[in-house]
Design an enzyme around this catalytic site. Structure first.
Site, PDB file in Angstrom:
ATOM      1  N   HIS A  72      15.153 -15.371 -36.717  1.00 45.74           N
ATOM      2  CA  HIS A  72      15.585 -16.558 -35.883  1.00 45.74           C
ATOM      3  C   HIS A  72      14.244 -17.249 -35.479  1.00 45.74           C
ATOM      4  O   HIS A  72      13.262 -16.259 -35.268  1.00 45.74           O
ATOM      5  CB  HIS A  72      16.045 -16.137 -34.456  1.00 45.74           C
ATOM      6  CG  HIS A  72      17.673 -15.804 -34.537  1.00 45.74           C
ATOM      7  ND1 HIS A  72      18.536 -16.244 -33.914  1.00 45.74           N
ATOM      8  CD2 HIS A  72      18.256 -15.103 -35.710  1.00 45.74           C
ATOM      9  CE1 HIS A  72      19.681 -15.674 -34.175  1.00 45.74           C
ATOM     10  NE2 HIS A  72      19.742 -15.191 -35.447  1.00 45.74           N
ATOM     11  N   TYR A 201      20.251 -19.925 -24.462  1.00 43.91           N
ATOM     12  CA  TYR A 201      19.982 -19.885 -23.094  1.00 43.91           C
ATOM     13  C   TYR A 201      20.657 -20.958 -22.265  1.00 43.91           C
ATOM     14  O   TYR A 201      19.858 -22.046 -22.152  1.00 43.91           O
ATOM     15  CB  TYR A 201      18.636 -19.559 -22.697  1.00 43.91           C
ATOM     16  CG  TYR A 201      18.130 -17.955 -23.232  1.00 43.91           C
ATOM     17  CD1 TYR A 201      17.779 -17.945 -24.525  1.00 43.91           C
ATOM     18  CD2 TYR A 201      18.038 -17.226 -22.133  1.00 43.91           C
ATOM     19  CE1 TYR A 201      17.300 -16.718 -25.334  1.00 43.91           C
ATOM     20  CE2 TYR A 201      17.432 -15.961 -22.842  1.00 43.91           C
ATOM     21  CZ  TYR A 201      17.438 -15.569 -24.323  1.00 43.91           C
ATOM     22  OH  TYR A 201      16.877 -14.287 -24.882  1.00 43.91           O
ATOM     23  N   PRO A 293      17.036  -8.688 -18.174  1.00 41.90           N
ATOM     24  CA  PRO A 293      17.136  -9.047 -19.400  1.00 41.90           C
ATOM     25  C   PRO A 293      16.954 -10.363 -19.999  1.00 41.90           C
ATOM     26  O   PRO A 293      16.551 -10.499 -21.248  1.00 41.90           O
ATOM     27  CB  PRO A 293      18.449  -8.645 -19.672  1.00 41.90           C
ATOM     28  CG  PRO A 293      19.146  -8.706 -18.605  1.00 41.90           C
ATOM     29  CD  PRO A 293      18.456  -8.499 -17.405  1.00 41.90           C
ATOM     30  N   LYS A 297      13.111  -8.411 -23.214  1.00 40.13           N
ATOM     31  CA  LYS A 297      11.738  -7.882 -23.465  1.00 40.13           C
ATOM     32  C   LYS A 297      11.747  -6.327 -23.449  1.00 40.13           C
ATOM     33  O   LYS A 297      10.679  -5.624 -23.549  1.00 40.13           O
ATOM     34  CB  LYS A 297      10.647  -8.273 -22.325  1.00 40.13           C
ATOM     35  CG  LYS A 297      10.461  -9.795 -22.422  1.00 40.13           C
ATOM     36  CD  LYS A 297       9.425  -9.971 -23.797  1.00 40.13           C
ATOM     37  CE  LYS A 297       9.638 -11.338 -24.392  1.00 40.13           C
ATOM     38  NZ  LYS A 297       9.119 -11.355 -25.849  1.00 40.13           N
ATOM     39  N   TYR A 385       7.994 -15.545 -25.606  1.00 37.99           N
ATOM     40  CA  TYR A 385       9.192 -14.743 -26.399  1.00 37.99           C
ATOM     41  C   TYR A 385       8.777 -14.184 -27.570  1.00 37.99           C
ATOM     42  O   TYR A 385       9.497 -13.131 -27.723  1.00 37.99           O
ATOM     43  CB  TYR A 385      10.037 -15.976 -26.637  1.00 37.99           C
ATOM     44  CG  TYR A 385      11.589 -15.605 -26.664  1.00 37.99           C
ATOM     45  CD1 TYR A 385      12.336 -15.894 -25.576  1.00 37.99           C
ATOM     46  CD2 TYR A 385      11.997 -15.092 -27.977  1.00 37.99           C
ATOM     47  CE1 TYR A 385      13.647 -15.354 -25.669  1.00 37.99           C
ATOM     48  CE2 TYR A 385      13.266 -14.532 -27.919  1.00 37.99           C
ATOM     49  CZ  TYR A 385      14.120 -14.807 -26.783  1.00 37.99           C
ATOM     50  OH  TYR A 385      15.390 -14.264 -27.048  1.00 37.99           O
TER      51      TYR A 385
HETATM   52  P1  FAD Z   1      15.752   4.273 -22.631  1.00 40.79           P
HETATM   53  O1  FAD Z   1      16.641   3.392 -23.787  1.00 40.79           O
HETATM   54  O2  FAD Z   1      16.744   4.367 -21.575  1.00 40.79           O
HETATM   55  O3  FAD Z   1      15.792   5.758 -23.426  1.00 40.79           O
HETATM   56  C1  FAD Z   1      15.683   6.944 -22.496  1.00 40.79           C
HETATM   57  C2  FAD Z   1      16.482   8.118 -22.955  1.00 40.79           C
HETATM   58  O4  FAD Z   1      16.048   9.135 -22.494  1.00 40.79           O
HETATM   59  C3  FAD Z   1      17.816   7.828 -22.936  1.00 40.79           C
HETATM   60  O5  FAD Z   1      18.401   8.276 -24.577  1.00 40.79           O
HETATM   61  C4  FAD Z   1      18.335   8.822 -22.096  1.00 40.79           C
HETATM   62  O6  FAD Z   1      19.639   9.592 -22.485  1.00 40.79           O
HETATM   63  C5  FAD Z   1      17.364   9.943 -21.991  1.00 40.79           C
HETATM   64  N1  FAD Z   1      17.047  10.772 -20.775  1.00 40.79           N
HETATM   65  C6  FAD Z   1      17.193  10.237 -19.821  1.00 40.79           C
HETATM   66  N2  FAD Z   1      17.017  11.192 -18.595  1.00 40.79           N
HETATM   67  C7  FAD Z   1      16.758  12.364 -19.577  1.00 40.79           C
HETATM   68  C8  FAD Z   1      16.336  13.648 -19.007  1.00 40.79           C
HETATM   69  N3  FAD Z   1      16.407  14.011 -17.784  1.00 40.79           N
HETATM   70  N4  FAD Z   1      16.243  14.251 -20.171  1.00 40.79           N
HETATM   71  C9  FAD Z   1      16.390  14.091 -21.302  1.00 40.79           C
HETATM   72  N5  FAD Z   1      16.588  13.129 -21.551  1.00 40.79           N
HETATM   73  C10 FAD Z   1      16.701  11.920 -20.842  1.00 40.79           C
HETATM   74  N6  FAD Z   1      15.497  -5.154 -24.413  1.00 40.79           N
HETATM   75  C11 FAD Z   1      14.945  -6.039 -25.325  1.00 40.79           C
HETATM   76  O7  FAD Z   1      13.760  -5.956 -25.810  1.00 40.79           O
HETATM   77  N7  FAD Z   1      15.666  -6.968 -25.802  1.00 40.79           N
HETATM   78  C12 FAD Z   1      16.849  -7.170 -25.758  1.00 40.79           C
HETATM   79  O8  FAD Z   1      17.692  -7.974 -26.076  1.00 40.79           O
HETATM   80  C13 FAD Z   1      17.384  -6.267 -24.564  1.00 40.79           C
HETATM   81  N8  FAD Z   1      18.566  -6.507 -24.141  1.00 40.79           N
HETATM   82  C14 FAD Z   1      19.364  -5.765 -23.123  1.00 40.79           C
HETATM   83  C15 FAD Z   1      20.740  -5.586 -23.093  1.00 40.79           C
HETATM   84  C16 FAD Z   1      21.222  -4.790 -22.245  1.00 40.79           C
HETATM   85  C17 FAD Z   1      22.920  -4.872 -22.104  1.00 40.79           C
HETATM   86  C18 FAD Z   1      20.421  -3.704 -21.621  1.00 40.79           C
HETATM   87  C19 FAD Z   1      21.206  -2.677 -20.875  1.00 40.79           C
HETATM   88  C20 FAD Z   1      19.339  -3.620 -21.838  1.00 40.79           C
HETATM   89  C21 FAD Z   1      18.608  -4.508 -22.588  1.00 40.79           C
HETATM   90  N9  FAD Z   1      17.193  -4.412 -23.158  1.00 40.79           N
HETATM   91  C22 FAD Z   1      16.752  -5.480 -23.809  1.00 40.79           C
HETATM   92  C23 FAD Z   1      16.410  -3.238 -22.657  1.00 40.79           C
HETATM   93  C24 FAD Z   1      16.153  -2.153 -23.292  1.00 40.79           C
HETATM   94  O9  FAD Z   1      17.540  -1.820 -23.938  1.00 40.79           O
HETATM   95  C25 FAD Z   1      15.561  -1.020 -22.843  1.00 40.79           C
HETATM   96  O10 FAD Z   1      14.219  -1.859 -22.075  1.00 40.79           O
HETATM   97  C26 FAD Z   1      15.104  -0.082 -23.844  1.00 40.79           C
HETATM   98  O11 FAD Z   1      16.190   0.872 -23.986  1.00 40.79           O
HETATM   99  C27 FAD Z   1      14.048   0.829 -23.116  1.00 40.79           C
HETATM  100  O12 FAD Z   1      13.792   2.075 -24.010  1.00 40.79           O
HETATM  101  P2  FAD Z   1      13.305   3.249 -23.363  1.00 40.79           P
HETATM  102  O13 FAD Z   1      13.098   4.382 -24.615  1.00 40.79           O
HETATM  103  O14 FAD Z   1      12.077   3.215 -22.398  1.00 40.79           O
HETATM  104  O15 FAD Z   1      14.619   3.850 -22.493  1.00 40.79           O
HETATM  105  C1  DHB Z   2      20.367 -10.184 -26.053  1.00 41.78           C
HETATM  106  C2  DHB Z   2      19.843  -9.704 -25.053  1.00 41.78           C
HETATM  107  C3  DHB Z   2      19.006 -10.459 -24.291  1.00 41.78           C
HETATM  108  O1  DHB Z   2      18.790  -9.842 -22.886  1.00 41.78           O
HETATM  109  C4  DHB Z   2      18.517 -11.579 -24.457  1.00 41.78           C
HETATM  110  O2  DHB Z   2      17.784 -12.275 -23.779  1.00 41.78           O
HETATM  111  C5  DHB Z   2      18.799 -12.358 -25.665  1.00 41.78           C
HETATM  112  C6  DHB Z   2      19.706 -11.481 -26.436  1.00 41.78           C
HETATM  113  C7  DHB Z   2      21.255  -9.598 -27.107  1.00 41.78           C
HETATM  114  O3  DHB Z   2      21.708  -8.478 -26.693  1.00 41.78           O
HETATM  115  O4  DHB Z   2      21.604  -9.973 -28.084  1.00 41.78           O
END
Ligand code: FAD
Ligand code: DHB
Length: 393
Positions: A72, A201, A293, A297, A385
């Site tokens: 995009h 957005y 969200p 990021k 972004y």
């Molecule tokens: P997590 O993905 O939370 O991974 C942590 C892992 O640790 C999990 O698999 C969990 O099961 C495991 N864990 C937890 N506790 C324990 C334990 N005690 N022992 C062993 N394992 C454990 N970010 C973006 O950049 N772009 C987006 O478009 C975006 N959209 C989003 C939309 C939604 C609906 C949501 C909920 C989040 C979004 N985010 C987005 C945020 C993004 O998903 C998170 O910031 C990202 O997953 C962080 O990664 P992480 O590996 O730090 O943590």
């Molecule tokens: C999506 C999630 C976001 O938080 C965002 O800012 C843009 C797109 C997505 O899940 O596609």
């Protein structure tokens, strides 16, 4: 059992760290509480910054993303019933973003680690970090009913916001900076062709809405809702009515509808834990910080952290020098706070806050109009972004 780096959590932070370390000959063990299926099926992020795309490509895990993801080159800001495009390449020296779901990135990373003989352990329980400040931190856990201990040289806490690693830093040794928002996002997946080539957005009098996409046949949509609301209050007809009302334009644009097959409410908060290190325990990703969200990021910030951490660890294991690793927290926090600000700013500009008065609405509108009409303001949005440089460059 022993390893160089014990990694807690097989999310984007943990899996990417294991992958980057393996490419440099550093061994790790990843401990994950959920099953592989659960990790590979959880629907979360969708937007990858240019730097994250380049990282996946350059480390050999970008092939399917290149094939199935969608590049995009801009987004639309919609307010007052009109759309305003922000063109990324012209404002950022050719940079763009990729729409490729987080769980697909995770599938690619898991496949790559397993193909390389990596040690990934799913469905482990009761992970505990011990002796973080010694030079032999230990991870205790339970695997298939057996108590186990993993001696490490370093532990990486990549276990997300609800994990256990952050709490392994004594309370007196960390400071939490937090903000809750008085709204949440209602997210849906629908079987429908795209209504727009790019993300929208949208700020409307009824609240924020976001049009995103997953594939040519599946659309991802979000709208601002009350944090105490519940999925059951939103039958499909009501969801479409609300989205249509928020997204309507004066030029007859239409939102394509289709069967909704997933619904969920996501809470919104900003959070930073300082420092991101305690002795030989290093926090990365959501374990250390959360952003709302708006701005997409979270995943990208997790990736940036582990790039910095991997560089520090490689230096330590190659030469015994700990300089980069000692600077880990300070290096990451600069980018973390910049990104916290961007996510807070996007959120504040685009959402309706309960209790806001007409003065506040006029300020929001003035800011949106400025971003839509000034190249300087649009550049600020665009460069944040598509993603700022990682670590020290
Ligand atoms: P997590 O993905 O939370 O991974 C942590 C892992 O640790 C999990 O698999 C969990 O099961 C495991 N864990 C937890 N506790 C324990 C334990 N005690 N022992 C062993 N394992 C454990 N970010 C973006 O950049 N772009 C987006 O478009 C975006 N959209 C989003 C939309 C939604 C609906 C949501 C909920 C989040 C979004 N985010 C987005 C945020 C993004 O998903 C998170 O910031 C990202 O997953 C962080 O990664 P992480 O590996 O730090 O943590
Ligand atoms: C999506 C999630 C976001 O938080 C965002 O800012 C843009 C797109 C997505 O899940 O596609």
């Amino acid at each position: 059992m022993r390893t160089q780096v014990g990694i807690v959590g097989a999310g984007p932070a943990g899996l990417l760290l294991a992958h980057l370390l393996a490419l440099e000959g550093v061994e790790s063990v990843v401990l994950e509480s959920r099953s592989r299926e659960a990790v590979e099926q959880t629907i979360r992020a969708g937007v990858l910054e240019q730097g994250t795309v380049d990282l996946l490509d350059s480390t050999g895990v970008g092939e399917r993303m290149r094939r199935e993801g969608a590049l995009h080159r801009g987004i639309e800001l919609r307010f007052g019933g009109r759309g305003h495009r922000i063109d990324f390449p012209s404002l950022t020296g050719g940079r763009a973003i990729m729409l490729y779901p987080q769980h697909e990135v995770l599938k690619d990373l898991i496949a790559a680690r397993l193909a390389a003989g990596g040690d990934l352990r799913f469905e482990v329980a009761d992970v505990a970090v011990e002796e973080a400040t010694s030079d032999r931190p230990r991870l205790r856990f339970n695997e298939g009913g057996q108590a186990r201990a993993l001696d490490c040289e370093v532990v990486a806490g990549c276990d997300g916001f609800w994990g256990v690693c952050r709490d392994a830093i004594p309370e007196g040794r960390r400071t939490a900076y937090a903000r809750e928002y008085p709204f949440a996002w209602f997210g849906i997946l629908a079987e429908a062709p795209p209504s727009s080539d790019e993300l929208i957005y949208c700020s409307s009098e009824r609240g924020f809405a976001l049009v995103s996409t997953r594939s040519p046949t599946v659309q991802r949509l979000y709208f601002q809702c009350d944090p105490d609301d519940h999925e059951d209050n939103w039958p499909d007809d009501r969801i479409w009515e609300e989205l249509q009302a928020r997204l309507q334009t004066r030029d007859g644009w239409t939102l394509t509808e289709g069967p909704i097959f997933q619904k969920g409410i996501v809470g919104m908060r900003s959070f930073v834990c300082e420092p991101m290190q305690h002795g030989r325990l290093f926090l990365a990703g959501d374990a250390a910080h959360i952003v709302p969200p708006t701005g997409a990021k979270g995943l990208n910030l997790a990736a940036a952290d582990v790039v910095v951490l991997a560089r520090g660890l490689v230096e330590l294991f190659r030469s015994g020098a700990g300089g980069r690793l000692e600077a880990y927290s300070a290096t990451c926090l600069r980018r973390v706070w910049r990104t916290e600000h961007f996510s807070w700013w996007m959120t504040s500009m685009l959402h309706r806050f309960p209790g806001d008065d007409p003065f506040q609405h006029r300020l929001q509108l003035a800011q949106l109009e400025y971003v839509a009409s000034s190249e300087a303001a649009a550049t600020t949005l665009a460069e944040n972004y598509v993603g700022l440089p990682i670590g020290d460059g």
